[in-house]
Design a protein around this motif. Structure first.
Motif, mmCIF file in Angstrom:
data_model
loop_
_atom_site.group_PDB
_atom_site.id
_atom_site.type_symbol
_atom_site.label_atom_id
_atom_site.label_comp_id
_atom_site.label_asym_id
_atom_site.label_seq_id
_atom_site.Cartn_x
_atom_site.Cartn_y
_atom_site.Cartn_z
ATOM 1 N N LEU A 234 19.848 -81.580 -71.807
ATOM 2 C CA LEU A 234 19.512 -80.700 -72.754
ATOM 3 C C LEU A 234 20.682 -80.146 -73.433
ATOM 4 C CD1 LEU A 234 16.956 -79.235 -74.062
ATOM 5 C CD2 LEU A 234 17.276 -77.541 -72.116
ATOM 6 N N VAL A 235 20.389 -79.837 -74.837
ATOM 7 C CA VAL A 235 21.524 -78.967 -75.667
ATOM 8 C C VAL A 235 21.206 -77.847 -75.920
ATOM 9 C CG1 VAL A 235 23.086 -78.823 -77.441
ATOM 10 C CG2 VAL A 235 22.653 -81.421 -76.416
ATOM 11 N N ILE A 236 21.725 -76.738 -75.483
ATOM 12 C CA ILE A 236 21.333 -75.447 -75.955
ATOM 13 C C ILE A 236 22.369 -74.890 -76.990
ATOM 14 C CG2 ILE A 236 21.038 -72.912 -75.245
ATOM 15 C CD1 ILE A 236 20.087 -73.797 -72.638
ATOM 16 N N LEU A 237 21.785 -74.592 -78.041
ATOM 17 C CA LEU A 237 22.780 -74.101 -79.283
ATOM 18 C C LEU A 237 22.739 -72.488 -79.449
ATOM 19 C CD1 LEU A 237 21.688 -76.733 -81.919
ATOM 20 C CD2 LEU A 237 23.930 -76.873 -80.636
ATOM 21 N N GLY A 238 23.935 -71.782 -79.381
ATOM 22 C CA GLY A 238 23.866 -70.521 -79.469
ATOM 23 C C GLY A 238 24.280 -69.960 -80.838
ATOM 24 N N ALA A 252 25.531 -84.399 -86.217
ATOM 25 C CA ALA A 252 25.791 -85.710 -85.786
ATOM 26 C C ALA A 252 25.732 -85.995 -84.170
ATOM 27 C CB ALA A 252 27.409 -86.024 -86.125
ATOM 28 N N PHE A 253 26.477 -85.168 -83.591
ATOM 29 C CA PHE A 253 26.215 -85.071 -82.044
ATOM 30 C C PHE A 253 24.857 -85.267 -81.528
ATOM 31 C CE2 PHE A 253 25.874 -83.476 -77.956
ATOM 32 C CZ PHE A 253 26.703 -84.460 -77.018
ATOM 33 N N ILE A 254 24.184 -84.371 -81.994
ATOM 34 C CA ILE A 254 22.451 -84.284 -81.543
ATOM 35 C C ILE A 254 21.773 -85.562 -81.908
ATOM 36 C CG2 ILE A 254 20.316 -83.055 -81.989
ATOM 37 C CD1 ILE A 254 22.074 -81.505 -80.357
ATOM 38 N N GLU A 255 22.107 -85.932 -82.987
ATOM 39 C CA GLU A 255 21.312 -87.317 -83.315
ATOM 40 C C GLU A 255 21.860 -88.540 -82.842
ATOM 41 O OE1 GLU A 255 19.406 -85.379 -87.763
ATOM 42 O OE2 GLU A 255 20.997 -86.858 -87.753
ATOM 43 N N LYS A 256 23.084 -88.614 -82.574
ATOM 44 C CA LYS A 256 23.787 -89.975 -82.273
ATOM 45 C C LYS A 256 23.414 -90.002 -80.866
ATOM 46 C CE LYS A 256 27.736 -90.326 -85.338
ATOM 47 N NZ LYS A 256 29.257 -90.300 -85.410
ATOM 48 N N SER A 257 23.461 -88.880 -79.947
ATOM 49 C CA SER A 257 23.142 -88.570 -78.705
ATOM 50 C C SER A 257 21.585 -88.802 -78.245
ATOM 51 C CB SER A 257 23.736 -87.464 -78.016
ATOM 52 O OG SER A 257 22.797 -86.381 -78.390
ATOM 53 N N GLY A 258 20.785 -88.422 -79.117
ATOM 54 C CA GLY A 258 19.413 -88.504 -78.965
ATOM 55 C C GLY A 258 19.072 -87.474 -78.084
ATOM 56 N N ILE A 259 19.873 -86.370 -77.536
ATOM 57 C CA ILE A 259 19.393 -85.497 -76.771
ATOM 58 C C ILE A 259 18.527 -84.266 -77.340
ATOM 59 C CG2 ILE A 259 20.279 -83.856 -75.064
ATOM 60 C CD1 ILE A 259 23.025 -85.498 -74.873
ATOM 61 N N PRO A 260 17.382 -83.856 -76.474
ATOM 62 C CA PRO A 260 16.826 -82.851 -77.201
ATOM 63 C C PRO A 260 17.497 -81.463 -77.230
ATOM 64 C CG PRO A 260 15.435 -83.783 -75.211
ATOM 65 C CD PRO A 260 17.014 -84.571 -75.409
ATOM 66 N N PHE A 261 17.309 -80.738 -78.136
ATOM 67 C CA PHE A 261 18.209 -79.475 -78.307
ATOM 68 C C PHE A 261 17.102 -78.177 -78.452
ATOM 69 C CE2 PHE A 261 17.160 -80.418 -82.487
ATOM 70 C CZ PHE A 261 17.077 -79.151 -83.407
ATOM 71 N N LEU A 262 17.803 -77.090 -77.936
ATOM 72 C CA LEU A 262 16.930 -75.751 -78.129
ATOM 73 C C LEU A 262 17.950 -74.737 -78.598
ATOM 74 C CD1 LEU A 262 14.535 -74.171 -76.776
ATOM 75 C CD2 LEU A 262 16.107 -73.709 -74.801
ATOM 76 N N PRO A 263 17.631 -74.379 -79.583
ATOM 77 C CA PRO A 263 18.351 -73.458 -80.447
ATOM 78 C C PRO A 263 18.240 -71.996 -79.958
ATOM 79 C CG PRO A 263 16.579 -74.005 -81.743
ATOM 80 C CD PRO A 263 16.167 -74.663 -80.615
ATOM 81 N N MET A 264 18.877 -71.367 -79.631
ATOM 82 C CA MET A 264 18.739 -69.808 -79.699
ATOM 83 C C MET A 264 18.317 -69.233 -80.932
ATOM 84 S SD MET A 264 19.165 -69.424 -76.306
ATOM 85 C CE MET A 264 19.341 -67.588 -75.896
ATOM 86 N N TRP A 358 27.404 -95.461 -74.846
ATOM 87 C CA TRP A 358 26.245 -94.638 -74.968
ATOM 88 C C TRP A 358 24.812 -95.010 -74.976
ATOM 89 C CZ3 TRP A 358 26.142 -89.655 -73.542
ATOM 90 C CH2 TRP A 358 25.217 -88.724 -73.600
ATOM 91 N N LYS A 359 24.043 -94.499 -74.014
ATOM 92 C CA LYS A 359 22.658 -94.773 -73.699
ATOM 93 C C LYS A 359 22.153 -93.654 -74.231
ATOM 94 C CE LYS A 359 23.221 -98.642 -70.689
ATOM 95 N NZ LYS A 359 22.716 -99.166 -69.382
ATOM 96 N N ALA A 360 20.769 -93.659 -74.999
ATOM 97 C CA ALA A 360 20.176 -92.469 -75.427
ATOM 98 C C ALA A 360 19.476 -92.103 -74.183
ATOM 99 C CB ALA A 360 18.951 -93.068 -76.362
ATOM 100 N N PRO A 361 18.801 -90.737 -73.999
ATOM 101 C CA PRO A 361 18.133 -90.175 -72.888
ATOM 102 C C PRO A 361 16.821 -90.978 -72.669
ATOM 103 C CG PRO A 361 18.893 -88.298 -74.201
ATOM 104 C CD PRO A 361 19.032 -89.796 -74.976
ATOM 105 N N PRO A 362 16.445 -91.216 -71.403
ATOM 106 C CA PRO A 362 15.333 -91.937 -70.947
ATOM 107 C C PRO A 362 13.953 -91.562 -71.758
ATOM 108 C CG PRO A 362 16.346 -91.331 -69.012
ATOM 109 C CD PRO A 362 17.260 -90.476 -69.887
ATOM 110 N N ALA A 363 13.225 -92.360 -72.107
ATOM 111 C CA ALA A 363 12.008 -92.081 -73.000
ATOM 112 C C ALA A 363 11.092 -91.144 -72.407
ATOM 113 C CB ALA A 363 11.428 -93.536 -73.578
ATOM 114 N N GLN A 364 10.962 -91.254 -71.067
ATOM 115 C CA GLN A 364 10.027 -90.417 -70.243
ATOM 116 C C GLN A 364 10.493 -89.099 -70.349
ATOM 117 O OE1 GLN A 364 9.984 -91.209 -65.985
ATOM 118 N NE2 GLN A 364 8.497 -89.795 -65.693
#
Length: 586
Positions: A234-238, A252-264, A358-364
């Motif tokens: 998980l990425v948390i953006l402050g 670019a990092f969020i979309e290339k990595s495929g990691i969900p993000f949570l913005p403050m 790099w592998k995207a996070p598991p689909a689950q």
């Protein structure tokens, strides 16, 4: 007698013989302060005029610096602070001495806590009298008072030092972790006269005040190894990520990595809240179930439950933290991979490691976030669409959600208890640095200062969504908004009180401590100063009124009548408000 000998110094003020004055060009403290600010690109000052800085404000205006005069120094300071956040240049607040300085100091402390670059410049009483405590006008050792509450504090006593004093203040405000700086200018300084050529040479243009701080390659490798091994990253953006203006790198990092993000809240819009990877509507699930968390410009303070406790669930967590301040690491929990550096440089380094391995996070994991998000959005939808009279917070915010969706480049200022807490989750943001709110301390009173600076600095339209209590802290600045004809629309969620308008005094003597005058018409305040006032009672009326106001760009205040019973005690942070469980014996 030589020209130099015709000058005499009394009380640190140089008195020039008329014959000598005719022979050379002179400058003084007033002009040197202005020249130093202009040399460093300062274009706007926020403040309140008075002794001893009234003429300084006038002269700034005459020299092309825009001066926005407020009704209270705290609001001027809040404006300067958010100007710093929006521009990455220190916002300037100018105040009088003693009480005016103290009013501005609240905003300065808040700016430092929120990492907003700001400089509070205050006139002050004479050192000789203050130091002997002989009772000068508004006598106060302002420098000593300011030091514990800001990043740095300086006093200038001689005109020849004004250039270096301003330069030090600017560098301190924006270098490393940004923050508030105090600059003390005693009254006698302004009248000090010196040779103009020497004065010009004494000025300093700050070079590279916030240089890039490149992360150590080993630290970047360590962080990437953790992310690669994560099952539920998980990425948390402050708001630090928003301040960095590294928008393209972060996206670019969020979309290339495929990691969900949570913005403050003040990071909302770095990527649209409607982005498929946004976990904003599934916050609880994301925090509870994540196993590796990358913090980008976010701190593990009370807003994130200090990185521990039931908010974070039982699953073991490893944290990666990006921050320019090394002391922030391990502040509450162990940081497995500290990334010390400026956000732009760190994210660029992470992007460079997103190679073919790099592998995207598991689909689950991503599917669980998506499913929870869709369920929560569907559950919320009927509340937002309800066209009830009187309105509740959800139905009123549902109308404003549509206003912002149709005007994604507008800036949203937001404060209150329920008004703030619910708006954070309901109103989607689509562009960076468009949501401005109470920040780290969660203080009330930032609304009108933030709204004014947002309009001045951006040139765009501003929507300020205010609880009726929060508005009271800075409401007189509606006159300032009208005086400068700023494109600010204010919506007051008026439920007749703090949290709710239904509290009572058990003795029957007075109104309840949290209750205001019922049926107050805040819109009439705006009309008194030549702005547009509107009273609305339904979500449909609210939507139409706000849309018209935003389209017109005229200063407008909309009094939105909210059910007095709507709202919960202390909003979403009732757990922080102690309550007695002891009942008094009769």
């Amino acid at each position: 007698m030589a020209t130099a000998e015709k000058s005499k110094i009394e009380d640190n003020v140089v008195h020039i013989d008329p014959a000598a004055e005719a022979e050379r060009e002179l400058t003084d403290g007033f002009h040197l302060v202005i020249d130093a600010l202009k040399l460093n690109g300062i274009e706007t000052i926020y403040g309140v005029p008075g002794i001893p800085i009234t003429d300084l404000g006038r002269m700034c205006q005459a020299e092309g610096i825009r001066v926005i005069s407020f009704r209270h120094e705290q609001n001027a300071g809040n404006a300067a602070a958010i100007a710093g956040f929006l521009t990455k240049k220190p916002g300037i607040c100018l105040t009088v001495s003693a009480p005016g300085f103290l009013n501005g100091l609240t905003a300065l402390a808040n700016a430092t806590t929120n990492c907003f670059p700001m400089i509070l410049i205050s006139g002050s009483s004479e050192r000789e009298i203050v130091d002997l405590q002989q009772g000068d006008y508004e006598e106060m050792d302002q420098l000593a008072i300011a030091k514990p509450l800001c990043k740095a504090a300086f006093r200038v006593l001689h005109a020849a030092d004004i250039g270096i004093g301003v330069a030090r203040a600017i560098r301190a405000a924006v270098s490393g972790r940004p923050g508030g700086v105090y600059l003390d200018l005693p009254a006698k300084l302004f009248g000090q006269v010196m040779d103009a050529e020497a004065g010009a040479k004494s000025l300093v243009k700050v070079i590279d005040p916030a240089p890039a701080q490149i992360p150590a390659p080993a630290a970047v490798d360590r962080a990437m190894e953790l992310l690669k091994g994560a099952e539920r990253p998980l990425v948390i953006l402050g708001k630090g990520a928003a301040y960095a203006q590294a928008d393209d790198e972060i996206r670019a990092f969020i979309e290339k990595s495929g990691i969900p993000f949570l913005p403050m809240s003040m990071a909302k819009g770095l990527l649209p809240d409607t982005h498929p990877q946004s976990a904003g509507a599934a916050r609880s699930t994301a925090l509870k179930d994540a196993d590796v968390v990358l913090l980008v410009g976010a701190r593990l303070n009370w807003l994130l439950s200090h990185g521990k406790g039931k908010t974070w669930g039982d699953a073991p967590k490893k944290f990666i933290q990006v921050d320019i301040e090394p002391k922030e690491m391990d502040s509450n929990v162990e940081i497995a991979a500290p990334l010390v550096g400026d956000i732009g440089s760190v994210i660029a380094a992470l992007n460079a490691r997103l190679d073919g391995s790099w592998k995207a996070p598991p689909a689950q994991w991503t599917e669980s976030i998506r499913t929870k998000k869709e369920a929560n959005i569907a559950k919320m939808a009927p509340k937002l669409l309800k066209n009830s009279v009187p309105m509740d917070f959800h139905s009123a915010l549902g109308a404003l959600k549509n206003v912002i969706k149709e005007r994604p480049d507008a800036l949203l200022v937001n404060e209150g208890a329920n008004t703030l807490d619910l708006a954070r989750g309901i109103i989607d943001m689509y562009e960076p640095r468009k949501r401005l709110d109470v920040g780290t301390w969660g203080v009330m009173g930032i609304g009108m200062g933030f709204a004014i600076a947002a309009a001045v600095e951006s040139g765009k339209k501003v929507l300020a969504v205010e609880g009726d209590s929060a508005f009271g802290f800075s409401g007189m600045e509606v006159e300032t908004i009208c005086r400068y004809n700023l494109p600010v629309t204010i919506v007051i969620f008026n439920n007749n009180g703090i949290y709710r308008g239904t509290d009572t005094d058990p003795t029957g003597r007075d109104p309840g401590t949290t209750v205001f005058v019922p049926g107050a018409r805040y819109d009439k305040m705006m009309e008194a100063f030549g702005g547009v006032g509107v009273n609305v009672t339904s979500p449909d009326e609210l939507y139409r009124a706000v849309s018209a106001a935003m389209d017109s760009g005229k200063p407008t205040l909309i009094n939105a009548e909210i059910d007095p019973a709507a709202g919960s005690e202390s909003g979403n942070i009732g757990s922080l408000n102690p309550q007695s469980v002891v009942k008094k014996k009769k």
